[in-house]
Design a protein around this motif. Structure first.
Motif, PDB file in Angstrom:
ATOM      1  N   ALA A  50       0.806  -1.247  -0.272  1.00 11.46           N
ATOM      2  CA  ALA A  50      -0.147  -0.065  -0.085  1.00 11.46           C
ATOM      3  C   ALA A  50       0.867   1.267   0.013  1.00 11.46           C
ATOM      4  O   ALA A  50       2.171   1.067   0.339  1.00 11.46           O
ATOM      5  CB  ALA A  50      -0.742   0.026   1.164  1.00 11.46           C
ATOM      6  N   PHE A  51       0.292   2.138  -0.481  1.00  8.71           N
ATOM      7  CA  PHE A  51       0.908   3.718  -0.620  1.00  8.71           C
ATOM      8  C   PHE A  51      -0.259   4.596  -0.314  1.00  8.71           C
ATOM      9  O   PHE A  51      -1.372   4.383  -0.889  1.00  8.71           O
ATOM     10  CB  PHE A  51       1.289   3.724  -2.104  1.00  8.71           C
ATOM     11  N   LEU A  52       0.124   5.626   0.666  1.00  8.23           N
ATOM     12  CA  LEU A  52      -0.691   6.680   0.935  1.00  8.23           C
ATOM     13  C   LEU A  52      -0.115   7.996   0.247  1.00  8.23           C
ATOM     14  O   LEU A  52       0.890   8.452   1.184  1.00  8.23           O
ATOM     15  CB  LEU A  52      -1.211   6.761   2.251  1.00  8.23           C
ATOM     16  N   GLY A  53      -0.682   8.676  -0.746  1.00  2.03           N
ATOM     17  CA  GLY A  53       0.194   9.619  -1.165  1.00  2.03           C
ATOM     18  C   GLY A  53      -0.834  10.916  -1.581  1.00  2.03           C
ATOM     19  O   GLY A  53      -2.079  10.737  -1.309  1.00  2.03           O
ATOM     20  N   ALA A  54      -0.654  12.106  -1.986  1.00  2.00           N
ATOM     21  CA  ALA A  54      -1.353  13.154  -2.420  1.00  2.00           C
ATOM     22  C   ALA A  54      -2.571  12.634  -3.477  1.00  2.00           C
ATOM     23  O   ALA A  54      -3.563  13.468  -3.390  1.00  2.00           O
ATOM     24  CB  ALA A  54      -0.462  14.333  -2.849  1.00  2.00           C
ATOM     25  N   GLY A  55      -2.331  11.946  -4.121  1.00  2.00           N
ATOM     26  CA  GLY A  55      -3.240  11.204  -5.206  1.00  2.00           C
ATOM     27  C   GLY A  55      -4.033  10.414  -4.628  1.00  2.00           C
ATOM     28  O   GLY A  55      -4.966  10.115  -5.490  1.00  2.00           O
ATOM     29  N   GLY A  56      -4.161   9.899  -3.655  1.00  5.29           N
ATOM     30  CA  GLY A  56      -4.981   9.091  -2.694  1.00  5.29           C
ATOM     31  C   GLY A  56      -4.382   7.709  -2.662  1.00  5.29           C
ATOM     32  O   GLY A  56      -3.112   7.585  -2.849  1.00  5.29           O
ATOM     33  N   PRO A  57      -5.169   6.950  -2.137  1.00  5.94           N
ATOM     34  CA  PRO A  57      -4.316   5.737  -1.409  1.00  5.94           C
ATOM     35  C   PRO A  57      -4.207   4.893  -2.782  1.00  5.94           C
ATOM     36  O   PRO A  57      -5.170   4.851  -3.527  1.00  5.94           O
ATOM     37  CB  PRO A  57      -5.368   5.220  -0.324  1.00  5.94           C
ATOM     38  N   VAL A  58      -3.467   3.849  -2.704  1.00  7.84           N
ATOM     39  CA  VAL A  58      -3.284   2.597  -3.640  1.00  7.84           C
ATOM     40  C   VAL A  58      -2.828   1.284  -2.975  1.00  7.84           C
ATOM     41  O   VAL A  58      -2.203   1.738  -1.994  1.00  7.84           O
ATOM     42  CB  VAL A  58      -2.291   3.194  -4.741  1.00  7.84           C
ATOM     43  N   LYS A  59      -3.633   0.389  -3.181  1.00 12.77           N
ATOM     44  CA  LYS A  59      -3.275  -0.957  -2.499  1.00 12.77           C
ATOM     45  C   LYS A  59      -3.260  -1.964  -3.543  1.00 12.77           C
ATOM     46  O   LYS A  59      -4.115  -2.037  -4.302  1.00 12.77           O
ATOM     47  CB  LYS A  59      -4.163  -0.939  -1.291  1.00 12.77           C
ATOM     48  N   THR A  60      -2.655  -3.133  -3.007  1.00 10.51           N
ATOM     49  CA  THR A  60      -2.717  -4.063  -3.947  1.00 10.51           C
ATOM     50  C   THR A  60      -2.501  -5.547  -3.067  1.00 10.51           C
ATOM     51  O   THR A  60      -1.537  -5.635  -2.012  1.00 10.51           O
ATOM     52  CB  THR A  60      -1.648  -4.324  -4.829  1.00 10.51           C
ATOM     53  N   ASP A  61      -3.442  -6.337  -3.132  1.00  9.98           N
ATOM     54  CA  ASP A  61      -3.294  -7.724  -2.339  1.00  9.98           C
ATOM     55  C   ASP A  61      -2.535  -8.849  -2.815  1.00  9.98           C
ATOM     56  O   ASP A  61      -1.704  -9.518  -2.135  1.00  9.98           O
ATOM     57  CB  ASP A  61      -4.704  -8.447  -2.076  1.00  9.98           C
ATOM     58  N   ASP A  62      -2.168  -8.708  -4.018  1.00 10.89           N
ATOM     59  CA  ASP A  62      -1.286  -9.841  -4.758  1.00 10.89           C
ATOM     60  C   ASP A  62      -1.639 -10.928  -4.394  1.00 10.89           C
ATOM     61  O   ASP A  62      -0.770 -12.120  -3.961  1.00 10.89           O
ATOM     62  CB  ASP A  62       0.186  -9.545  -4.735  1.00 10.89           C
ATOM     63  N   GLY A  63      -2.894 -11.599  -4.411  1.00 11.96           N
ATOM     64  CA  GLY A  63      -3.566 -12.884  -4.083  1.00 11.96           C
ATOM     65  C   GLY A  63      -3.481 -13.235  -2.438  1.00 11.96           C
ATOM     66  O   GLY A  63      -4.216 -14.263  -2.055  1.00 11.96           O
ATOM     67  N   GLU A  64      -3.391 -12.225  -1.593  1.00 12.93           N
ATOM     68  CA  GLU A  64      -3.560 -12.516  -0.182  1.00 12.93           C
ATOM     69  C   GLU A  64      -4.881 -11.438   0.244  1.00 12.93           C
ATOM     70  O   GLU A  64      -4.386 -10.407   0.796  1.00 12.93           O
ATOM     71  CB  GLU A  64      -2.154 -11.956   0.514  1.00 12.93           C
ATOM     72  N   ALA A  65      -5.955 -12.070  -0.287  1.00 21.83           N
ATOM     73  CA  ALA A  65      -7.176 -11.221  -0.075  1.00 21.83           C
ATOM     74  C   ALA A  65      -7.386 -10.085   1.304  1.00 21.83           C
ATOM     75  O   ALA A  65      -7.111 -10.930   2.366  1.00 21.83           O
ATOM     76  CB  ALA A  65      -8.209 -12.062  -0.143  1.00 21.83           C
ATOM     77  N   GLY A  66      -7.256  -9.009   1.016  1.00 23.42           N
ATOM     78  CA  GLY A  66      -7.600  -8.128   2.135  1.00 23.42           C
ATOM     79  C   GLY A  66      -6.135  -7.735   2.624  1.00 23.42           C
ATOM     80  O   GLY A  66      -6.326  -6.701   3.832  1.00 23.42           O
ATOM     81  N   ALA A  67      -5.051  -8.132   2.448  1.00 24.21           N
ATOM     82  CA  ALA A  67      -3.845  -7.758   3.145  1.00 24.21           C
ATOM     83  C   ALA A  67      -3.555  -6.237   2.851  1.00 24.21           C
ATOM     84  O   ALA A  67      -3.044  -5.472   3.675  1.00 24.21           O
ATOM     85  CB  ALA A  67      -2.640  -8.638   2.619  1.00 24.21           C
ATOM     86  N   GLY A  68      -3.771  -5.639   1.367  1.00 26.44           N
ATOM     87  CA  GLY A  68      -3.344  -4.422   1.037  1.00 26.44           C
ATOM     88  C   GLY A  68      -4.281  -3.450   2.120  1.00 26.44           C
ATOM     89  O   GLY A  68      -3.877  -2.396   2.182  1.00 26.44           O
ATOM     90  N   ALA A  69      -5.504  -3.808   2.022  1.00 27.22           N
ATOM     91  CA  ALA A  69      -6.254  -2.967   2.841  1.00 27.22           C
ATOM     92  C   ALA A  69      -5.796  -2.771   4.254  1.00 27.22           C
ATOM     93  O   ALA A  69      -5.863  -1.815   5.081  1.00 27.22           O
ATOM     94  CB  ALA A  69      -7.810  -3.452   2.899  1.00 27.22           C
TER      95      ALA A  69
END
Length: 119
Positions: A50-69
Motif C-alpha cells: 500500500a501507498f498513501l500519497g497526495a493522489g490518494g491511496p493505492v493498495k494491492t493484495d497480490d493474492g493475499e485477499a485483504g492484506a493491502g487494505a
C-alpha cells in the motif's frame, strides 16, 4: 529502501516487510519491481502493498485477499504519507487462515516501529 527479512514464521510460511519514501503509484510499482529483482524476493508467493500519497491511496493484495487494505489502514493510522510498505510472504505449504492477517499487521507494526526509530 529498507528491507526487514525473516521477521515472522508460521507453519513454514515466512514474512518480510520493506518500504521507503515514495511520491506516486508509479514510484511504488518501480520500488516493487526493484525488490523482485532479488532472486529471493522473485520467488515469494505474495507481495501485498500500500501507498498513501497526495493522489490518494493505492493498495494491492497480490493474492493475499485483504492484506493491502490492512497495510493501508495502518499507514493511515500512523499518518505515514508518501511512503510505500510491502509485506512479502513465502508460502510454507500449510494454510494459515485468519492468522495471515495478524501476521500482515505484525509485519507492518515492525516496519513502523523501525521507521519511527530511524526518523
Amino acid at each position: 529502501m529498507r528491507i526487514l527479512e525473516n521477521i515472522l514464521t508460521d507453519r513454514g510460511s515466512r514474512y518480510a516487510v520493506s518500504g521507503g519514501p515514495c511520491h506516486s503509484a508509479a514510484e511504488a510499482r518501480a520500488f516493487l519491481a526493484e525488490l523482485r529483482r532479488g532472486k529471493k524476493f522473485a520467488r515469494a508467493t505474495h507481495h501485498s502493498w500500500a501507498f498513501l500519497g497526495a493522489g490518494g491511496p493505492v493498495k494491492t493484495d497480490d493474492g493475499e485477499a485483504g492484506a493491502g487494505a490492512i497495510i493501508l489502514r495502518m499507514l493511515e493510522r500512523a499518518d505515514l504519507r508518501d511512503h510505500f510498505v510491502v509485506v512479502t510472504r513465502w508460502y510454507g505449504g500449510k494454510p494459515l487462515g485468519g492468522d495471515r492477517f495478524r501476521h500482515v499487521q505484525e509485519a507492518v507494526r515492525i516496519y513502523l516501529d523501525t521507521h519511527a526509530g530511524k526518523a
